[in-house]
Write a protein that holds these residues in place. Structure first.
Motif, PDB file in Angstrom:
ATOM      1  N   GLU A  56      -5.628   6.063   5.011  1.00 42.55           N
ATOM      2  CA  GLU A  56      -6.279   7.190   5.674  1.00 42.55           C
ATOM      3  C   GLU A  56      -7.373   6.675   6.605  1.00 42.55           C
ATOM      4  N   ASP A  93      -4.967   2.858  -0.207  1.00 41.31           N
ATOM      5  CA  ASP A  93      -4.457   3.025  -1.570  1.00 41.31           C
ATOM      6  C   ASP A  93      -3.374   1.970  -1.768  1.00 41.31           C
ATOM      7  N   CYS A  94      -3.687   0.910  -2.502  1.00 40.60           N
ATOM      8  CA  CYS A  94      -2.759  -0.219  -2.637  1.00 40.60           C
ATOM      9  C   CYS A  94      -2.783  -0.737  -4.075  1.00 40.60           C
ATOM     10  N   PRO A  96      -3.605  -1.275  -9.640  1.00 40.51           N
ATOM     11  CA  PRO A  96      -3.936  -0.398  -8.511  1.00 40.51           C
ATOM     12  C   PRO A  96      -5.334  -0.710  -7.962  1.00 40.51           C
ATOM     13  N   HIS A 151      -9.470   4.254   4.252  1.00 47.61           N
ATOM     14  CA  HIS A 151      -9.212   4.236   2.808  1.00 47.61           C
ATOM     15  C   HIS A 151      -7.801   3.721   2.581  1.00 47.61           C
ATOM     16  N   PHE A 168       0.831  -1.197   0.000  1.00 49.87           N
ATOM     17  CA  PHE A 168       0.000   0.000   0.000  1.00 49.87           C
ATOM     18  C   PHE A 168       0.869   1.252   0.000  1.00 49.87           C
ATOM     19  N   GLU A 222     -11.938   0.491   0.518  1.00 48.34           N
ATOM     20  CA  GLU A 222     -12.517   1.246   1.619  1.00 48.34           C
ATOM     21  C   GLU A 222     -13.165   0.291   2.616  1.00 48.34           C
ATOM     22  N   GLU A 256      -0.654   4.385   0.842  1.00 51.22           N
ATOM     23  CA  GLU A 256      -1.192   5.274   1.874  1.00 51.22           C
ATOM     24  C   GLU A 256      -2.415   4.643   2.505  1.00 51.22           C
ATOM     25  N   ASP A 268      -8.407   0.567  -5.055  1.00 49.96           N
ATOM     26  CA  ASP A 268      -8.980   1.517  -4.112  1.00 49.96           C
ATOM     27  C   ASP A 268      -9.877   0.711  -3.169  1.00 49.96           C
TER      28      ASP A 268
END
Length: 298
Positions: free
Chosen positions: A30, A65-66, A135, A63, A26, A139, A28, A137
């Motif tokens: 959040e 991002d990976c 990539p 969230h 990943f 959640e 980031e 996304d």
């Protein structure tokens, strides 16, 4: 299935590992700070400033991002995405009200901690899939804002066990009172929350008994059920937010006395003593208290 062992900077979502030293690194994350709140600020008529309404935490939105990273192997990247999508849709969660799944997190210098909630998105981008790079996304919405210990703890109490000391038979002069802490072992009835915020227990009573009453000694808070249980029957009292209910082994509901408050029976940080009483001429019934340590942050 046993949960996978996590290293620092790793996540476990339904058995799929993300993060450092995995095929889904990943960039980031959040949402691991203070969760969003619910509470309005209202202008004060004819005066400076505002009036702050009570603040309540909302869901904790995570969230991630990976990306699935399998250089030169697009088939393996596709398989990873499929595994993650399957892990995000466990049977018995998505279509069951109140059901949640865990997101396990291991950060340096801290034990593994868990958030409970639902996956809201697993969105891949396929533009570079031919190179083994997809990539993602992701959640996750935690319905409870606190972080919890990775292991559920539990104690079991027979009816009549006291957490204090007492006399040791046969009683002979001079009478000596025991401290109840022989050999350094924990005495029955101690529930220890090693976190820094309150946690919520799940209490199960196993028959035969009638009208069980559970008490927190320090606070005096009680839960009393109006029920009669035969041998082999049980009653479960779940005090966890979003899952609060009282149910029998046959699925039937059970009434608590008016002075019983599920929302107030939390376990504060530190050690709490629990005792219970019930009617049982056989003295064979028992009670279990299960809980997880609770934390404000990672």
């Amino acid at each position: 299935m046993n949960a996978p062992v996590l290293e620092d900077w790793q996540l476990d979502l339904g058995g799929v590992l993300l993060g450092h030293n995995t095929s889904i690194p990943f960039a980031e994350i959040e949402g691991l700070g203070r969760p969003d709140g619910r509470g309005d600020l209202t202008d004060q008529p004819g005066a400076d400033g505002v009036w702050a309404a009570p603040d309540w935490y909302s869901e904790r939105k995570i969230h991630i991002d990976c990306a699935a990273k399998t250089p030169g192997d697009p088939a393996a990247a596709r398989a990873l995405v499929e595994q993650l999508q399957a892990a995000a849709d466990p049977p018995g969660v998505r279509t069951v009200g109140g059901a949640v799944m865990p997101l396990r997190i291991k950060w340096p210098g801290a034990p593994v901690k868990v958030l409970f909630g639902r996956v809201r998105k697993v969105d891949p981008e396929w533009a570079k899939a031919a190179f083994g790079w997809v990539p993602l996304d992701v959640e996750f919405a935690a319905t409870d804002p606190w972080f919890y210990g990775d292991t559920e703890q539990q104690i079991s109490l027979r009816l009549g066990w006291l957490s204090g000391g007492g006399f040791t038979a046969p009683v002979q002069a001079p009478i000596r009172v025991s401290s109840g802490e022989s050999g350094g072992q924990r005495r029955p009835g101690w529930v220890t929350n090693q976190g820094n915020v309150e946690t919520w227990p799940v209490i199960t009573v196993y028959g035969p008994c009638a009208n069980p009453k559970i008490t927190q000694v320090e606070t005096g808070r009680t839960l009393k059920a109006q029920v009669s249980l035969d041998e082999g029957q049980w009653l479960r009292i779940d005090t966890r937010p979003g899952r609060r209910h009282v149910v029998r082994d046959n699925g039937g509901n059970v009434l608590l006395t008016p002075d019983s408050d599920l929302g107030a029976f939390s376990i504060p940080p530190g050690r709490t003593e629990v005792r219970w009483t019930a009617s049982d001429p056989t003295a064979t019934c028992r009670l279990t208290v299960a809980w997880r340590d609770a934390y404000r942050s990672l």
